[in-house]
Design a protein around this motif. Sequence first.
Motif, PDB file in Angstrom:
ATOM      1  N   GLU A 277       6.413  -2.550   2.953  1.00  0.00           N
ATOM      2  CA  GLU A 277       7.148  -3.467   3.809  1.00  0.00           C
ATOM      3  C   GLU A 277       7.219  -2.850   5.198  1.00  0.00           C
ATOM      4  OE1 GLU A 277      11.095  -4.286   2.489  1.00  0.00           O
ATOM      5  OE2 GLU A 277      11.460  -5.707   4.111  1.00  0.00           O
ATOM      6  N   MET A 278       6.935  -3.654   6.228  1.00  0.00           N
ATOM      7  CA  MET A 278       6.984  -3.147   7.608  1.00  0.00           C
ATOM      8  C   MET A 278       8.425  -3.218   8.099  1.00  0.00           C
ATOM      9  SD  MET A 278       5.358  -1.883  10.188  1.00  0.00           S
ATOM     10  CE  MET A 278       3.645  -2.190  10.566  1.00  0.00           C
ATOM     11  N   LEU A 283       6.082   1.744   7.744  1.00  0.00           N
ATOM     12  CA  LEU A 283       5.833   1.099   6.455  1.00  0.00           C
ATOM     13  C   LEU A 283       6.576   1.814   5.340  1.00  0.00           C
ATOM     14  CD1 LEU A 283       2.091   0.547   7.121  1.00  0.00           C
ATOM     15  CD2 LEU A 283       3.649  -1.285   6.496  1.00  0.00           C
ATOM     16  N   LEU A 284       7.288   1.028   4.582  1.00  0.00           N
ATOM     17  CA  LEU A 284       8.092   1.551   3.486  1.00  0.00           C
ATOM     18  C   LEU A 284       7.428   1.133   2.184  1.00  0.00           C
ATOM     19  CD1 LEU A 284      10.954   2.740   4.232  1.00  0.00           C
ATOM     20  CD2 LEU A 284      11.837   0.831   2.887  1.00  0.00           C
ATOM     21  N   GLU A 285       7.339   2.064   1.235  1.00  0.00           N
ATOM     22  CA  GLU A 285       6.732   1.698  -0.040  1.00  0.00           C
ATOM     23  C   GLU A 285       7.657   0.757  -0.803  1.00  0.00           C
ATOM     24  OE1 GLU A 285       5.205   5.180  -2.262  1.00  0.00           O
ATOM     25  OE2 GLU A 285       6.014   6.271  -0.553  1.00  0.00           O
ATOM     26  N   VAL A 286       7.076  -0.257  -1.396  1.00  0.00           N
ATOM     27  CA  VAL A 286       7.866  -1.164  -2.227  1.00  0.00           C
ATOM     28  C   VAL A 286       7.526  -0.843  -3.674  1.00  0.00           C
ATOM     29  CG1 VAL A 286       8.320  -3.576  -2.815  1.00  0.00           C
ATOM     30  CG2 VAL A 286       7.812  -2.945  -0.463  1.00  0.00           C
ATOM     31  N   THR A 287       8.475  -0.313  -4.407  1.00  0.00           N
ATOM     32  CA  THR A 287       8.143   0.124  -5.766  1.00  0.00           C
ATOM     33  C   THR A 287       8.384  -0.970  -6.794  1.00  0.00           C
ATOM     34  OG1 THR A 287      10.174   1.339  -5.552  1.00  0.00           O
ATOM     35  CG2 THR A 287       8.158   2.625  -5.640  1.00  0.00           C
ATOM     36  N   ASN A 288       9.212  -1.946  -6.461  1.00  0.00           N
ATOM     37  CA  ASN A 288       9.350  -3.072  -7.383  1.00  0.00           C
ATOM     38  C   ASN A 288       9.019  -4.376  -6.676  1.00  0.00           C
ATOM     39  OD1 ASN A 288       9.929  -4.906  -9.291  1.00  0.00           O
ATOM     40  ND2 ASN A 288      11.962  -4.123  -9.797  1.00  0.00           N
ATOM     41  N   PRO A 289       7.710  -4.637  -6.551  1.00  0.00           N
ATOM     42  CA  PRO A 289       7.296  -5.772  -5.725  1.00  0.00           C
ATOM     43  C   PRO A 289       7.775  -7.120  -6.240  1.00  0.00           C
ATOM     44  CG  PRO A 289       5.413  -4.460  -6.455  1.00  0.00           C
ATOM     45  CD  PRO A 289       6.585  -3.986  -7.202  1.00  0.00           C
ATOM     46  N   SER A 290       7.984  -7.224  -7.540  1.00  0.00           N
ATOM     47  CA  SER A 290       8.326  -8.550  -8.056  1.00  0.00           C
ATOM     48  C   SER A 290       9.587  -9.070  -7.391  1.00  0.00           C
ATOM     49  CB  SER A 290       8.498  -8.511  -9.563  1.00  0.00           C
ATOM     50  OG  SER A 290       9.623  -7.731  -9.885  1.00  0.00           O
ATOM     51  N   GLU A 291      10.579  -8.201  -7.284  1.00  0.00           N
ATOM     52  CA  GLU A 291      11.827  -8.642  -6.658  1.00  0.00           C
ATOM     53  C   GLU A 291      11.579  -9.046  -5.230  1.00  0.00           C
ATOM     54  OE1 GLU A 291      14.788  -5.641  -6.895  1.00  0.00           O
ATOM     55  OE2 GLU A 291      14.622  -5.541  -9.081  1.00  0.00           O
ATOM     56  N   ALA A 292      10.843  -8.203  -4.519  1.00  0.00           N
ATOM     57  CA  ALA A 292      10.606  -8.461  -3.113  1.00  0.00           C
ATOM     58  C   ALA A 292       9.899  -9.797  -2.920  1.00  0.00           C
ATOM     59  CB  ALA A 292       9.765  -7.335  -2.536  1.00  0.00           C
TER      60      ALA A 292
END
Length: 463
Positions: A277-278, A283-292
């Motif tokens: 995510e910018m 840039l930040l790592e998104v470890t649980n993309p489903s929620e995002a």
Amino acid sequence: MAKTHSQYVCQQCGRKFAREMGRCPQCGAWNSMVEEVIAPASKGGRASVSRGLGIRSAPQRLVEISGDIDERIPLSMGEFARVLGGGVVPGSVVLIGGDPGIGKSTLLLQVALEMARQITILYVSGEESERQIKMRALRLLRQDGQEGHTEAIPEGLFLVTETNLGVILEHIAEVHPSLVVIDSVQTTYLPELDSSAGSVSQVRESASRLRELAKSSGVAVFLIGHVTKEGAIAGPRILEHIVDTVLYLEGDRFQSYRLLRSVKNRFGATSEVGVFEMRERGLLEVTNPSEAFLAERMVNAPGSAIVVTMEIQGLTSPTSFGNPRRTPNGVDFNRLLLTVAVLTRRVGLHLGEQDVFVNVVGGLSVDEPAADLAVAATIASSLRGLPVRAEAVLIGEVGLSGELRLVAQMPARLCEAAKLGFKTAIVPRRLRRGEVWPENDIQVIEARSLRQALDHALLAEKE
Ligand code: TYD
Ligand code: MG
């Protein structure tokens, strides 16, 4: 004096021709040819790169060559390391492509800031000034609302703004880095070539020379390449066969999520995806993309479905002028016509007096039949006013008799969908020969026909 002569190079596919043509016979692009004058080779020729560094080739016994199976420079940015196959391989050349402004420089500066704690890195920029890059680095190091401090920048990170590749190679020989970042390959040029920076010949030649250097000296090279729609700048595609690993950073510039996808990797699996995510701090790592991902969509909104990592929307509305309109945005017009015809004839939807609009979210486009099912589902969903299941991916080609046909690379698609957090996949029956269903948490629903698939995909009306 040796003779010079001209060649015409298609800037889309890189194919060379002896004369100029309006349309490239190889890739079909119009007005894509640029004349390049081939100057006679300068003394020393192309091998001068490695010679200049005092390295000459010599056969060695394979058993005597040092190196472990998996010798990699570790990276604590887990998503990036995973997409690379577990870290940076010394002597490898990695191409990071993406649209301008998508965040390539940001990502690599972040990676460089982190890795320079352990190794020496040379960041070569032909795009921004030293001050701009320093300011960006400070912004990336910001913590808890506090500006980053110069002391937080590791000693091992060197920066130079330079576009002449000859000079860049000298800098590399001097600084002796373990990793070089070239930002971007389209701004570097070799003065001995007669074409302008960014042309196919320059981009290719720069990349090959950097590869020679990487292979001979063991320095790892990250090449940033802008994806270009058209014009006289060569895109990163022409480099895919020169480099070891190709990553693409994708996403909608106006939204915050970014996908880092590996499309080629000599040292790891392809079809890995990392999600970022910018933010203001990079840039930040998104470890649980489903929620995002699901949080950002209107969950269960009618007319929205997902084919692995692309969201497709459809809308139907009664025709006002007799002739119903079919408007595809990001999907092929003829495939849309076919899908609408199948929905009408085989599924029994009344689309004869409906305008149909289909849109691939984020300005992306799909040109493969695997998206048929998702397109059909959004249309059916909109017409019937029933939402498509939000946690499901829909993958499949629609055939003329209403059957659902198998598509290529189903296991890889399902892995990617699982990675993105989807719970269910609605797919055609059976796999291609030799393929097995992957083991992951996705529940696979196999459908024989479009009608069956839609029954699974659309949520029934609320009781
Ligand atoms: P950039 O890395 O310059 O893109 P590229 O090199 O691919 O052309 O990224 C540019 C965008 O990123 C720009 O619109 C600003 C945004 N950005 C942030 O949102 N946060 C940040 O911390 C940084 C450095 C950039
Ligand atoms: Mg940039």
